[in-house]
Design a protein around this motif. Structure first.
Motif, PDB file in Angstrom:
ATOM      1  N   ARG A 211      33.871  34.336  46.840  1.00 54.16           N
ATOM      2  CA  ARG A 211      34.221  33.921  46.468  1.00 54.16           C
ATOM      3  C   ARG A 211      35.064  33.040  47.698  1.00 54.16           C
ATOM      4  NH1 ARG A 211      35.974  36.643  41.814  1.00 54.16           N
ATOM      5  NH2 ARG A 211      33.891  36.952  40.367  1.00 54.16           N
ATOM      6  N   LYS A 212      35.069  31.876  48.197  1.00 55.42           N
ATOM      7  CA  LYS A 212      35.350  30.503  48.954  1.00 55.42           C
ATOM      8  C   LYS A 212      36.426  30.766  47.949  1.00 55.42           C
ATOM      9  CE  LYS A 212      35.550  27.627  52.912  1.00 55.42           C
ATOM     10  NZ  LYS A 212      34.632  26.918  53.530  1.00 55.42           N
ATOM     11  N   ALA A 213      37.969  30.610  49.076  1.00 53.91           N
ATOM     12  CA  ALA A 213      39.209  30.234  47.992  1.00 53.91           C
ATOM     13  C   ALA A 213      40.035  29.091  49.176  1.00 53.91           C
ATOM     14  CB  ALA A 213      40.158  30.905  48.948  1.00 53.91           C
ATOM     15  N   SER A 214      39.452  29.241  50.099  1.00 47.12           N
ATOM     16  CA  SER A 214      40.049  28.161  50.765  1.00 47.12           C
ATOM     17  C   SER A 214      40.268  27.997  52.489  1.00 47.12           C
ATOM     18  CB  SER A 214      41.831  27.145  51.020  1.00 47.12           C
ATOM     19  OG  SER A 214      43.096  28.005  50.837  1.00 47.12           O
ATOM     20  N   LEU A 216      39.074  29.517  55.826  1.00 44.72           N
ATOM     21  CA  LEU A 216      38.788  30.989  55.432  1.00 44.72           C
ATOM     22  C   LEU A 216      39.356  31.968  54.980  1.00 44.72           C
ATOM     23  CD1 LEU A 216      38.260  29.977  60.485  1.00 44.72           C
ATOM     24  CD2 LEU A 216      36.913  30.163  58.335  1.00 44.72           C
ATOM     25  N   SER A 217      39.868  31.788  54.100  1.00 45.68           N
ATOM     26  CA  SER A 217      39.895  32.632  53.582  1.00 45.68           C
ATOM     27  C   SER A 217      38.623  32.597  52.306  1.00 45.68           C
ATOM     28  CB  SER A 217      41.275  32.319  52.705  1.00 45.68           C
ATOM     29  OG  SER A 217      42.378  32.547  52.954  1.00 45.68           O
ATOM     30  N   PHE A 218      38.897  33.955  51.681  1.00 47.44           N
ATOM     31  CA  PHE A 218      37.792  34.531  50.840  1.00 47.44           C
ATOM     32  C   PHE A 218      38.104  35.286  49.860  1.00 47.44           C
ATOM     33  CE2 PHE A 218      35.790  32.926  54.430  1.00 47.44           C
ATOM     34  CZ  PHE A 218      34.650  31.687  53.863  1.00 47.44           C
ATOM     35  N   GLU A 219      37.525  34.749  48.684  1.00 52.79           N
ATOM     36  CA  GLU A 219      38.231  36.586  47.589  1.00 52.79           C
ATOM     37  C   GLU A 219      36.628  36.916  47.347  1.00 52.79           C
ATOM     38  OE1 GLU A 219      39.331  37.458  42.965  1.00 52.79           O
ATOM     39  OE2 GLU A 219      38.170  36.128  43.751  1.00 52.79           O
ATOM     40  N   VAL A 220      37.269  38.659  47.595  1.00 45.04           N
ATOM     41  CA  VAL A 220      35.462  39.527  47.961  1.00 45.04           C
ATOM     42  C   VAL A 220      35.774  40.262  46.046  1.00 45.04           C
ATOM     43  CG1 VAL A 220      34.414  41.166  49.505  1.00 45.04           C
ATOM     44  CG2 VAL A 220      35.440  39.594  50.106  1.00 45.04           C
ATOM     45  N   VAL A 221      34.394  40.400  46.081  1.00 42.64           N
ATOM     46  CA  VAL A 221      34.841  41.477  44.681  1.00 42.64           C
ATOM     47  C   VAL A 221      34.023  42.887  44.887  1.00 42.64           C
ATOM     48  CG1 VAL A 221      34.256  41.503  41.773  1.00 42.64           C
ATOM     49  CG2 VAL A 221      34.847  38.815  43.376  1.00 42.64           C
ATOM     50  N   ASP A 222      34.206  43.498  44.550  1.00 42.00           N
ATOM     51  CA  ASP A 222      33.833  44.667  44.756  1.00 42.00           C
ATOM     52  C   ASP A 222      33.596  45.770  43.399  1.00 42.00           C
ATOM     53  OD1 ASP A 222      32.481  47.315  45.182  1.00 42.00           O
ATOM     54  OD2 ASP A 222      34.386  48.367  46.677  1.00 42.00           O
ATOM     55  N   GLY A 223      32.971  45.698  42.185  1.00 38.66           N
ATOM     56  CA  GLY A 223      33.223  46.091  41.165  1.00 38.66           C
ATOM     57  C   GLY A 223      34.507  45.090  39.986  1.00 38.66           C
ATOM     58  N   ASP A 224      35.345  46.274  39.694  1.00 40.50           N
ATOM     59  CA  ASP A 224      36.506  45.745  38.555  1.00 40.50           C
ATOM     60  C   ASP A 224      37.688  45.824  39.652  1.00 40.50           C
ATOM     61  OD1 ASP A 224      36.851  48.494  39.593  1.00 40.50           O
ATOM     62  OD2 ASP A 224      37.645  49.516  37.986  1.00 40.50           O
ATOM     63  N   LYS A 225      37.019  45.796  41.488  1.00 37.28           N
ATOM     64  CA  LYS A 225      38.491  45.273  42.270  1.00 37.28           C
ATOM     65  C   LYS A 225      38.097  44.497  43.099  1.00 37.28           C
ATOM     66  CE  LYS A 225      38.992  50.182  42.419  1.00 37.28           C
ATOM     67  NZ  LYS A 225      39.474  51.254  43.769  1.00 37.28           N
ATOM     68  N   SER A 226      39.062  43.240  43.508  1.00 40.86           N
ATOM     69  CA  SER A 226      39.086  41.775  44.060  1.00 40.86           C
ATOM     70  C   SER A 226      39.714  42.016  45.555  1.00 40.86           C
ATOM     71  CB  SER A 226      39.057  40.759  43.372  1.00 40.86           C
ATOM     72  OG  SER A 226      40.004  40.939  43.061  1.00 40.86           O
ATOM     73  N   PHE A 227      39.020  41.359  46.189  1.00 45.91           N
ATOM     74  CA  PHE A 227      39.998  41.459  47.627  1.00 45.91           C
ATOM     75  C   PHE A 227      40.494  39.838  48.172  1.00 45.91           C
ATOM     76  CE2 PHE A 227      38.236  45.939  47.270  1.00 45.91           C
ATOM     77  CZ  PHE A 227      40.018  46.920  46.587  1.00 45.91           C
ATOM     78  N   VAL A 228      41.246  39.921  49.616  1.00 51.27           N
ATOM     79  CA  VAL A 228      41.383  38.630  49.793  1.00 51.27           C
ATOM     80  C   VAL A 228      41.132  38.629  51.253  1.00 51.27           C
ATOM     81  CG1 VAL A 228      42.658  37.018  50.414  1.00 51.27           C
ATOM     82  CG2 VAL A 228      43.202  37.730  48.471  1.00 51.27           C
ATOM     83  N   VAL A 229      40.292  37.909  51.676  1.00 46.71           N
ATOM     84  CA  VAL A 229      39.761  38.438  53.341  1.00 46.71           C
ATOM     85  C   VAL A 229      40.109  37.004  53.523  1.00 46.71           C
ATOM     86  CG1 VAL A 229      38.016  38.308  55.065  1.00 46.71           C
ATOM     87  CG2 VAL A 229      37.469  39.761  52.539  1.00 46.71           C
ATOM     88  N   ASP A 230      41.288  36.946  54.776  1.00 44.28           N
ATOM     89  CA  ASP A 230      41.025  36.142  56.063  1.00 44.28           C
ATOM     90  C   ASP A 230      40.928  36.459  57.103  1.00 44.28           C
ATOM     91  OD1 ASP A 230      42.697  34.029  57.493  1.00 44.28           O
ATOM     92  OD2 ASP A 230      44.484  33.849  56.342  1.00 44.28           O
TER      93      ASP A 230
END
Length: 240
Positions: A211-214, A216-230
């Protein structure tokens, strides 16, 4: 050598000592790094009478003196006490990339071993656990790179001291030349090992939701966990 290390290697240093096999005996102390193709890179080595605290102090003092002017990185040391025993028990703890996963594995262990948490706290997890290491270690936990170097220079360790030093210097020069020639024919942006790793990783994680945040920042969802990729900072909150 230091400029090449800064520009082409990961900011990790592996330290080790190996015995000299000639009649004069002694030890070779070495500092090794990993280049961007996961190959060993000789940063520094010294021939000394023995492997002891004073000689290691002298070696690290001069090594640090060279690196400080080039933004010296965090030195990582590896605990030696009961290493094999505890590494088998705490393998998942050690390799956990985030503190959340670290705690999850710890909680699973202390259910059957209540004293485990006290042991971990007292053994300075920042020195051996990915999740607590203050620098970036890319999942590197062991000192195998230095062991590879020891085996690589094994023939030289039987020579007289002057011939031994010259032999190692020639080995390093030949290795650098071979790698320089190999890079001249590379057509892809990354090194071969990283191109292969990227292809395998892409295939393995195509199912993740993004999911795009803003920007070049994105939220990546892996099952029940989510992480922020910049992508602008080249970071991920998973620290993996």
């Amino acid at each position: 050598m230091c400029n090449w290390f800064i520009s082409g290697c990961r900011p990790l240093i592996f330290l080790d000592g190996t015995d000299i096999k000639n009649k004069y005996k002694g030890n070779i102390l070495v500092a090794i790094a990993k280049d961007d193709n996961d190959d060993l890179f000789t940063l520094a080595y010294a021939v000394l009478d023995s492997e002891n605290d004073d000689n290691w102090g002298w070696f690290c003092f001069h090594l640090k003196g060279v690196l400080v002017s080039h933004q010296c990185m965090v030195m990582r040391r590896y605990p030696l006490h009961n290493k094999k025993h505890w590494s088998s028990i705490f393998k998942k703890v050690v390799y956990a990339p985030s503190k959340q996963e670290f705690e999850e594995h710890i909680n699973n262990i202390i259910t059957s071993m209540p004293l485990a948490r006290e042991f971990i706290v007292n053994s300075c997890p920042q020195s051996w656990a990915n999740a607590w290491f203050p620098g970036k270690c890319w999942g590197v936990i062991n000192n195998n790179m230095a062991e590879c170097w020891n085996n690589w220079v094994k023939p030289a360790r039987y020579l007289p001291i002057v011939a031994m030093v010259d032999h190692i210097c020639i080995q390093i020069m030949e290795m650098m030349h071979e790698r320089r020639e190999a890079t001249m024919v590379m057509i892809k942006k990354l090194s071969p090992s990283k191109e292969n790793f990227l292809a395998k990783t892409y295939a393995q994680y195509r199912s993740l939701k993004v999911r795009k945040a803003s920007g070049l920042s994105f939220e990546v969802v892996d099952g029940d966990k989510s992480f922020v990729v910049d992508l602008s900072a080249m970071t991920c909150s998973c620290r993996g």
